[in-house]
Design a protein around this motif. Structure first.
Motif, PDB file in Angstrom:
ATOM      1  N   TYR A  11       0.823  -1.210   0.000  1.00  0.00           N
ATOM      2  CA  TYR A  11       0.000   0.000   0.000  1.00  0.00           C
ATOM      3  C   TYR A  11       0.856   1.259   0.000  1.00  0.00           C
ATOM      4  O   TYR A  11       1.846   1.366   0.743  1.00  0.00           O
ATOM      5  CB  TYR A  11      -0.901   0.014   1.239  1.00  0.00           C
ATOM      6  CG  TYR A  11      -1.708  -1.254   1.409  1.00  0.00           C
ATOM      7  CD1 TYR A  11      -1.457  -2.133   2.452  1.00  0.00           C
ATOM      8  CD2 TYR A  11      -2.713  -1.576   0.497  1.00  0.00           C
ATOM      9  CE1 TYR A  11      -2.191  -3.295   2.599  1.00  0.00           C
ATOM     10  CE2 TYR A  11      -3.447  -2.735   0.631  1.00  0.00           C
ATOM     11  CZ  TYR A  11      -3.179  -3.601   1.683  1.00  0.00           C
ATOM     12  OH  TYR A  11      -3.908  -4.755   1.819  1.00  0.00           O
ATOM     13  N   TYR A  70       0.555   5.770  -0.384  1.00  0.00           N
ATOM     14  CA  TYR A  70      -0.370   6.887  -0.173  1.00  0.00           C
ATOM     15  C   TYR A  70       0.336   8.207  -0.472  1.00  0.00           C
ATOM     16  O   TYR A  70       1.530   8.348  -0.225  1.00  0.00           O
ATOM     17  CB  TYR A  70      -0.846   6.929   1.292  1.00  0.00           C
ATOM     18  CG  TYR A  70      -1.237   5.594   1.895  1.00  0.00           C
ATOM     19  CD1 TYR A  70      -0.269   4.715   2.364  1.00  0.00           C
ATOM     20  CD2 TYR A  70      -2.576   5.227   2.019  1.00  0.00           C
ATOM     21  CE1 TYR A  70      -0.602   3.501   2.933  1.00  0.00           C
ATOM     22  CE2 TYR A  70      -2.927   4.005   2.593  1.00  0.00           C
ATOM     23  CZ  TYR A  70      -1.932   3.154   3.047  1.00  0.00           C
ATOM     24  OH  TYR A  70      -2.281   1.943   3.612  1.00  0.00           O
ATOM     25  N   TYR A 107      -0.161  12.247   0.635  1.00  0.00           N
ATOM     26  CA  TYR A 107      -0.830  13.231   1.483  1.00  0.00           C
ATOM     27  C   TYR A 107      -0.240  14.612   1.189  1.00  0.00           C
ATOM     28  O   TYR A 107       0.896  14.743   0.750  1.00  0.00           O
ATOM     29  CB  TYR A 107      -0.598  12.934   2.966  1.00  0.00           C
ATOM     30  CG  TYR A 107      -1.433  11.834   3.542  1.00  0.00           C
ATOM     31  CD1 TYR A 107      -1.084  10.491   3.353  1.00  0.00           C
ATOM     32  CD2 TYR A 107      -2.570  12.119   4.290  1.00  0.00           C
ATOM     33  CE1 TYR A 107      -1.859   9.477   3.886  1.00  0.00           C
ATOM     34  CE2 TYR A 107      -3.351  11.110   4.836  1.00  0.00           C
ATOM     35  CZ  TYR A 107      -2.985   9.790   4.634  1.00  0.00           C
ATOM     36  OH  TYR A 107      -3.755   8.791   5.174  1.00  0.00           O
ATOM     37  N   LEU A 125      -5.445  13.185   2.721  1.00  0.00           N
ATOM     38  CA  LEU A 125      -5.154  12.141   1.743  1.00  0.00           C
ATOM     39  C   LEU A 125      -5.552  12.591   0.342  1.00  0.00           C
ATOM     40  O   LEU A 125      -6.684  13.003   0.099  1.00  0.00           O
ATOM     41  CB  LEU A 125      -5.907  10.868   2.125  1.00  0.00           C
ATOM     42  CG  LEU A 125      -5.712   9.647   1.259  1.00  0.00           C
ATOM     43  CD1 LEU A 125      -4.258   9.184   1.279  1.00  0.00           C
ATOM     44  CD2 LEU A 125      -6.634   8.522   1.731  1.00  0.00           C
ATOM     45  N   TYR A 135      -4.395   7.049  -3.111  1.00  0.00           N
ATOM     46  CA  TYR A 135      -3.729   5.903  -2.528  1.00  0.00           C
ATOM     47  C   TYR A 135      -3.729   4.735  -3.512  1.00  0.00           C
ATOM     48  O   TYR A 135      -4.452   4.773  -4.528  1.00  0.00           O
ATOM     49  CB  TYR A 135      -4.370   5.496  -1.202  1.00  0.00           C
ATOM     50  CG  TYR A 135      -5.860   5.249  -1.262  1.00  0.00           C
ATOM     51  CD1 TYR A 135      -6.768   6.305  -1.090  1.00  0.00           C
ATOM     52  CD2 TYR A 135      -6.365   3.973  -1.471  1.00  0.00           C
ATOM     53  CE1 TYR A 135      -8.121   6.084  -1.133  1.00  0.00           C
ATOM     54  CE2 TYR A 135      -7.730   3.750  -1.516  1.00  0.00           C
ATOM     55  CZ  TYR A 135      -8.604   4.812  -1.331  1.00  0.00           C
ATOM     56  OH  TYR A 135      -9.959   4.598  -1.382  1.00  0.00           O
ATOM     57  N   TYR A 170      -3.645   0.337  -3.828  1.00  0.00           N
ATOM     58  CA  TYR A 170      -3.713  -0.998  -3.230  1.00  0.00           C
ATOM     59  C   TYR A 170      -2.655  -1.932  -3.804  1.00  0.00           C
ATOM     60  O   TYR A 170      -2.393  -3.005  -3.256  1.00  0.00           O
ATOM     61  CB  TYR A 170      -5.061  -1.642  -3.532  1.00  0.00           C
ATOM     62  CG  TYR A 170      -6.266  -0.967  -2.948  1.00  0.00           C
ATOM     63  CD1 TYR A 170      -7.011  -0.064  -3.695  1.00  0.00           C
ATOM     64  CD2 TYR A 170      -6.695  -1.270  -1.661  1.00  0.00           C
ATOM     65  CE1 TYR A 170      -8.150   0.540  -3.166  1.00  0.00           C
ATOM     66  CE2 TYR A 170      -7.830  -0.686  -1.131  1.00  0.00           C
ATOM     67  CZ  TYR A 170      -8.551   0.218  -1.895  1.00  0.00           C
ATOM     68  OH  TYR A 170      -9.670   0.793  -1.370  1.00  0.00           O
ATOM     69  N   PHE A 192       3.693  14.470   1.172  1.00  0.00           N
ATOM     70  CA  PHE A 192       4.312  13.307   1.781  1.00  0.00           C
ATOM     71  C   PHE A 192       3.768  12.038   1.146  1.00  0.00           C
ATOM     72  O   PHE A 192       2.566  11.879   0.940  1.00  0.00           O
ATOM     73  CB  PHE A 192       4.029  13.255   3.282  1.00  0.00           C
ATOM     74  CG  PHE A 192       4.812  14.251   4.067  1.00  0.00           C
ATOM     75  CD1 PHE A 192       4.232  15.428   4.495  1.00  0.00           C
ATOM     76  CD2 PHE A 192       6.148  14.007   4.382  1.00  0.00           C
ATOM     77  CE1 PHE A 192       4.950  16.358   5.221  1.00  0.00           C
ATOM     78  CE2 PHE A 192       6.878  14.932   5.112  1.00  0.00           C
ATOM     79  CZ  PHE A 192       6.280  16.109   5.529  1.00  0.00           C
ATOM     80  N   SER A 221       2.556   1.269   3.715  1.00  0.00           N
ATOM     81  CA  SER A 221       2.207   0.355   4.803  1.00  0.00           C
ATOM     82  C   SER A 221       2.128  -1.057   4.238  1.00  0.00           C
ATOM     83  O   SER A 221       1.883  -1.251   3.046  1.00  0.00           O
ATOM     84  CB  SER A 221       0.891   0.746   5.479  1.00  0.00           C
ATOM     85  OG  SER A 221      -0.217   0.569   4.625  1.00  0.00           O
ATOM     86  N   GLY A 222       2.333  -2.036   5.127  1.00  0.00           N
ATOM     87  CA  GLY A 222       2.354  -3.417   4.686  1.00  0.00           C
ATOM     88  C   GLY A 222       1.199  -4.208   5.252  1.00  0.00           C
ATOM     89  O   GLY A 222       0.359  -3.696   5.989  1.00  0.00           O
ATOM     90  N   TYR A 225       1.916   3.923   9.059  1.00  0.00           N
ATOM     91  CA  TYR A 225       2.689   4.338   7.905  1.00  0.00           C
ATOM     92  C   TYR A 225       4.166   4.518   8.226  1.00  0.00           C
ATOM     93  O   TYR A 225       4.546   4.886   9.336  1.00  0.00           O
ATOM     94  CB  TYR A 225       2.200   5.698   7.395  1.00  0.00           C
ATOM     95  CG  TYR A 225       0.810   5.748   6.835  1.00  0.00           C
ATOM     96  CD1 TYR A 225       0.245   6.987   6.545  1.00  0.00           C
ATOM     97  CD2 TYR A 225       0.039   4.626   6.590  1.00  0.00           C
ATOM     98  CE1 TYR A 225      -1.027   7.095   6.021  1.00  0.00           C
ATOM     99  CE2 TYR A 225      -1.236   4.724   6.063  1.00  0.00           C
ATOM    100  CZ  TYR A 225      -1.757   5.962   5.774  1.00  0.00           C
ATOM    101  OH  TYR A 225      -3.019   6.075   5.257  1.00  0.00           O
TER     102      TYR A 225
END
Lengths: 115, 114
Positions: B31, B33, B35, B45, B48, B50, B90, B94-95, B103
């Motif tokens: 994942y 993202y 921001y 946000l 993002y 997947y 930014f 994430s896993g 994050y």
């Protein structure tokens, strides 16, 4: 949808004093909760996280936070702060369940530690 | 942060020009993202992902597009930059393992649109 409220935009404190940074959240589902710290001109660093289990969570740099489901709060505490703790702190929430987290952040609390 | 880099770190661009920001990770996390951070708003946000070629909009996606052709790269494009897009951007990853929840952030890109 989730939301986060950090009531204090700025918290001044003297070195070696205790501090509490407040965070309240709103959600209709179970949540994960996070605190991040941002030093000037840097990215955000994870301080601690609550996923499940014990409501008292210990993080890096001597910080801890307590998850209170009935009060929908996740306040951050440190018993004795240092000058180097001066930074901005962000509380964040996401829906629980998977590794995919759309984190919703509060507006941040600036901690100012003076000698 | 180790494992995630953003480029450029700083950029000044003119109104109406396209701009692409790059996020590169070496953690093989699924994942990613984007921001933006603005005073008084915290982090919001934008988009993002997947996985490869699997992206979606966040709360402030107007004027932005993204692409993810490889696991390690997530690009954010401002199609025609406006002054309201002056911000610090930014990237985060994430896993899927509980140990990776929460994050990891890049160091940010400070974008100024003049």
């Amino acid at each position: 949808a989730q939301s986060v409220t950090q009531l204090d935009s700025q918290v001044p404190v003297f070195e070696e004093a205790p501090v509490e940074l407040r965070c309240n959240y709103s959600s209709s589902v179970s949540v994960y909760l996070f605190w991040y710290v941002q030093y000037p001109n840097q990215g955000l660093q994870l301080l601690l996280k609550y996923l499940s289990g014990s409501t008292l969570v210990k993080g890096i740099n001597g910080f801890e936070a307590e998850f209170n489901k009935s009060q929908t709060s996740f306040h951050l505490r440190k018993p004795s702060v240092h000058i180097s703790d001066t930074a901005e702190y962000f509380c964040a929430v996401s829906e629980s369940g998977t590794g995919f987290q759309k984190l919703v952040f509060g507006t941040g609390t600036r901690l100012l530690v003076s000698p | 942060d180790a494992g995630i880099t953003q480029s450029p770190r700083h950029k000044v661009t003119e109104t109406g020009t396209p701009v692409t920001l790059r996020c590169h990770q070496t953690e093989n996390h699924r994942y990613m993202y984007w921001y933006r951070q603005d005073p008084g708003h915290g982090l919001r946000l934008i988009h993002y992902s997947y996985g490869v070629k699997d992206t979606d909009k966040g709360e402030v996606s107007d004027g932005y597009s993204v692409s993810r052709s490889k696991t390690e790269d997530f690009l954010l494009t401002l199609e025609s930059a406006t002054s309201s897009q002056t911000s610090v951007y930014f990237c985060a990853i994430s896993g899927e393992d509980r140990g990776d929840y929460g994050y990891t952030f890049g160091s940010g890109t400070r974008l100024t649109v003049v």
